[in-house]
Design an enzyme around this catalytic site. Structure first.
Site, PDB file in Angstrom:
ATOM      1  N   HIS A 121       4.282 -15.507  39.819  1.00  0.00           N
ATOM      2  CA  HIS A 121       3.962 -15.811  38.617  1.00  0.00           C
ATOM      3  C   HIS A 121       4.174 -14.061  38.377  1.00  0.00           C
ATOM      4  O   HIS A 121       3.763 -13.389  38.979  1.00  0.00           O
ATOM      5  CB  HIS A 121       3.275 -16.128  37.779  1.00  0.00           C
ATOM      6  CG  HIS A 121       3.350 -16.363  35.830  1.00  0.00           C
ATOM      7  ND1 HIS A 121       3.215 -15.654  35.384  1.00  0.00           N
ATOM      8  CD2 HIS A 121       4.508 -17.486  35.364  1.00  0.00           C
ATOM      9  CE1 HIS A 121       3.982 -15.733  33.847  1.00  0.00           C
ATOM     10  NE2 HIS A 121       4.226 -16.500  34.577  1.00  0.00           N
ATOM     11  N   ASP A 198      -4.259 -16.763  41.197  1.00  0.00           N
ATOM     12  CA  ASP A 198      -4.294 -17.581  39.568  1.00  0.00           C
ATOM     13  C   ASP A 198      -3.994 -18.915  39.682  1.00  0.00           C
ATOM     14  O   ASP A 198      -2.877 -20.220  40.188  1.00  0.00           O
ATOM     15  CB  ASP A 198      -2.511 -16.972  40.122  1.00  0.00           C
ATOM     16  CG  ASP A 198      -1.974 -17.315  38.750  1.00  0.00           C
ATOM     17  OD1 ASP A 198      -2.465 -18.283  37.918  1.00  0.00           O
ATOM     18  OD2 ASP A 198      -0.707 -16.658  38.763  1.00  0.00           O
ATOM     19  N   GLN A 201      -1.551 -22.676  36.995  1.00  0.00           N
ATOM     20  CA  GLN A 201      -1.209 -24.217  37.600  1.00  0.00           C
ATOM     21  C   GLN A 201      -1.985 -25.409  38.241  1.00  0.00           C
ATOM     22  O   GLN A 201      -1.653 -25.852  38.537  1.00  0.00           O
ATOM     23  CB  GLN A 201       0.238 -24.216  38.502  1.00  0.00           C
ATOM     24  CG  GLN A 201       1.287 -23.585  37.126  1.00  0.00           C
ATOM     25  CD  GLN A 201       1.742 -24.058  35.730  1.00  0.00           C
ATOM     26  OE1 GLN A 201       1.236 -25.000  35.833  1.00  0.00           O
ATOM     27  NE2 GLN A 201       2.804 -23.429  35.215  1.00  0.00           N
ATOM     28  N   LYS A 224      -2.600 -24.652  28.615  1.00  0.00           N
ATOM     29  CA  LYS A 224      -1.887 -25.373  29.770  1.00  0.00           C
ATOM     30  C   LYS A 224      -2.654 -26.631  30.588  1.00  0.00           C
ATOM     31  O   LYS A 224      -2.495 -27.673  31.402  1.00  0.00           O
ATOM     32  CB  LYS A 224      -1.636 -24.902  31.143  1.00  0.00           C
ATOM     33  CG  LYS A 224      -0.986 -23.206  31.027  1.00  0.00           C
ATOM     34  CD  LYS A 224      -0.301 -23.199  32.472  1.00  0.00           C
ATOM     35  CE  LYS A 224      -0.168 -21.644  31.596  1.00  0.00           C
ATOM     36  NZ  LYS A 224       1.950 -22.032  31.972  1.00  0.00           N
ATOM     37  N   CYS A 362       9.640 -16.756  34.800  1.00  0.00           N
ATOM     38  CA  CYS A 362       8.320 -15.672  35.619  1.00  0.00           C
ATOM     39  C   CYS A 362       8.655 -15.074  36.248  1.00  0.00           C
ATOM     40  O   CYS A 362       7.292 -15.415  36.917  1.00  0.00           O
ATOM     41  CB  CYS A 362       7.718 -15.534  33.902  1.00  0.00           C
ATOM     42  SG  CYS A 362       7.571 -16.215  33.109  1.00  0.00           S
TER      43      CYS A 362
HETATM   44  N1  7TS Z   1       0.727 -18.186  36.597  1.00  0.00           N
HETATM   45  C1  7TS Z   1       0.911 -18.484  36.725  1.00  0.00           C
HETATM   46  C2  7TS Z   1       1.299 -19.854  37.214  1.00  0.00           C
HETATM   47  C3  7TS Z   1       1.847 -19.305  35.470  1.00  0.00           C
HETATM   48  O1  7TS Z   1       2.292 -20.576  35.113  1.00  0.00           O
HETATM   49  C4  7TS Z   1       1.949 -19.031  33.985  1.00  0.00           C
HETATM   50  C5  7TS Z   1       2.474 -18.902  32.990  1.00  0.00           C
HETATM   51  C6  7TS Z   1       1.068 -17.795  34.242  1.00  0.00           C
HETATM   52  C7  7TS Z   1       0.399 -17.042  35.664  1.00  0.00           C
HETATM   53  C8  7TS Z   1       0.727 -16.743  32.585  1.00  0.00           C
HETATM   54  O2  7TS Z   1      -0.238 -17.986  31.890  1.00  0.00           O
HETATM   55  P1  7TS Z   1      -0.485 -17.224  30.439  1.00  0.00           P
HETATM   56  O3  7TS Z   1      -0.908 -18.028  29.726  1.00  0.00           O
HETATM   57  O4  7TS Z   1      -1.172 -16.100  30.692  1.00  0.00           O
HETATM   58  O5  7TS Z   1       1.214 -16.786  29.871  1.00  0.00           O
HETATM   59  N2  7TS Z   1       3.352 -19.752  33.189  1.00  0.00           N
HETATM   60  C9  7TS Z   1       4.616 -20.585  32.392  1.00  0.00           C
HETATM   61  C10 7TS Z   1       5.914 -20.904  32.678  1.00  0.00           C
HETATM   62  O6  7TS Z   1       6.022 -21.838  33.751  1.00  0.00           O
HETATM   63  N3  7TS Z   1       6.478 -21.444  32.443  1.00  0.00           N
HETATM   64  O7  7TS Z   1       6.242 -21.001  31.006  1.00  0.00           O
HETATM   65  C11 7TS Z   1       4.782 -20.039  30.796  1.00  0.00           C
END
Ligand code: 7TS
Length: 408
Positions: A121, A198, A201, A224, A362
């Protein structure tokens, strides 16, 4: 408790969208929130809203206890050794940037290597890319298998004595693969490198154990995993967090301030400058209680079964391409249907009340590696049922028919 029973805790799911019952398949972007979390946040604002770590008055003490109590819940949830290793951040993005600015940029020199993959990501990609540019370190990628998965052989080939940092996803938000973190940690450590994971997920979908995985940093977002937006976690091993500089300076994070020098509070507070996300922490604590009560192993088992059920039927649809491993996937399926643009596909599905995500997710370097500009993605969570999958499959068949007629 099965998905059907769990749904009653999620009021948002009980609604019609475009004249159809909502089928929410975008939990990879953000999950829905159970009433337990909504009520915990509501109760905080109604009954004990107050700033933390300051006054001695009763509300302040209650708020501080709830905020620090949430930290202990996180520690226990991921089996960290100590609450000093749990830093509250704004989310995964902020957590990774804290490590990059506070640690990596301080230690990296020309000739050092940062090892990652093109699957990441952007949150686990751009901060490292920019750190490499500024420090002169080399930005290196672990070669992938044909289905986008990472093998230990490939990790061993890429990590060298010059590698200082390995930064990798636990579960990809596009491919749904799970990387072997424990083994990757061992390889990184053999070469004297540190491993950042990371976990955006993975923390919502499987049991994670910091002491077992032995990674050095692990990051995730509350939103999430049934919690509120605006809060996430940076886990770090104590000795590394001690070496990491704060990246936000101001109130709350200081020990002593003089005209030309200042010193910082001890861990974890040196990283939590300013008034923190108190209601968010309360909500995250409630989310952890909710998930723990169901059981993370149970959540993972049910989701994997649901994904298998969906994949079996999707594979029967002619012209539908699924990206990533075809077996043993976690929680999400990324696909394209014939030459229909994923945004058009998502728009037609939305007209049937089905929410999927479309776009580059992303992960633009991964899109280029897959040789596509965008994909659609259905992502599942503990409240999704086989009926949701059946509705998705019916929606995909109707979309195919619709575009078949338009183009023929
Ligand atoms: N890493 C992964 C694997 C992610 O899926 C996401 C967000 C992030 C980092 C960033 O997380 P945040 O909470 O700091 O934004 N992923 C997604 C997605 O898959 N669709 O919208 C956000």
């Amino acid at each position: 408790m099965n998905a059907k029973e769990l749904r009653r805790y999620f009021p948002i799911l009980d609604q019609q969208v475009n004249g159809h019952p909502l089928v929410y398949l975008d939990s990879g972007a953000t999950s829905q929130k159970p009433i337990q979390v909504i009520e915990a946040v509501d109760k905080y604002y109604r009954e004990y809203n107050s700033n933390v770590h300051r006054g001695v008055h009763t509300l302040g003490t209650k708020a501080t206890d709830a905020y620090e109590g949430a930290r202990e819940k996180v520690r226990s949830f991921i089996n960290a050794r100590d609450t000093a290793e749990i830093i509250f951040t704004r989310g995964t993005t902020t957590a990774i940037n804290t490590v990059v600015y506070g640690y990596a940029r301080q230690i990296l020199k020309p000739g050092d290597e940062i090892v990652t993959t093109v699957v990441e990501h952007h949150a686990n990609f751009i901060p490292w890319q920019q750190a490499a540019k500024v420090t002169g370190a080399t930005f290196k990628f672990i070669p992938l298998q044909e289905d986008g998965t990472v093998t230990l052989e490939a990790v061993k080939e890429t990590v060298t004595a010059n590698t200082k940092i390995v930064a990798i996803h636990h579960i990809s938000n596009v491919l749904g693969d799970t990387t072997p973190i424990k083994e990757i940690a061992a390889i990184a450590h053999q070469h004297g490198a540190i491993l950042l994971v990371d976990g955006a997920q993975s923390a919502p979908h499987k049991k994670v154990d910091m002491q077992d995985l032995d990674c050095d940093f692990y990051t995730f977002s509350a939103h999430k995993m049934c919690g509120p937006t605006g809060i996430g976690v940076l886990y770090g091993k104590r000795e590394l967090l001690e070496k990491t500089e704060p990246v936000e300076f101001g109130g709350e994070m200081i020990d002593y301030v003089d005209l030309y020098e200042s010193t910082w509070k001890e861990l974890p507070w040196k990283f939590e400058g300013g008034t923190p996300i108190i209601a968010g922490a309360v909500g995250l604590g409630a989310a952890i209680d909710f998930l723990t009560e169901i059981g993370m192993e149970e959540i993972e088992r049910n989701e994997k079964q649901l994904v298998r059920y969906a994949m079996e039927q999707m594979k029967e649809i002619e012209g539908l391409t699924i990206y990533g491993p075809q077996e043993n996937r976690s929680s999400l399926i990324t696909f394209n249907l014939d030459s229909v643009h994923p945004h058009d596909l998502a728009t037609v599905l939305d007209s049937y009340g089905i929410a999927v995500r479309a776009g580059h997710h992303c992960a633009q370097p991964l899109m280029r590696w897959l040789k596509v500009s965008a994909t659609a993605r259905a992502s599942f969570y503990l409240y999704n049922t086989e009926e949701d999958v059946d509705t998705l499959i019916a929606g995909l068949k109707k979309t195919k028919e619709y575009f078949g007629n338009v183009f023929s």
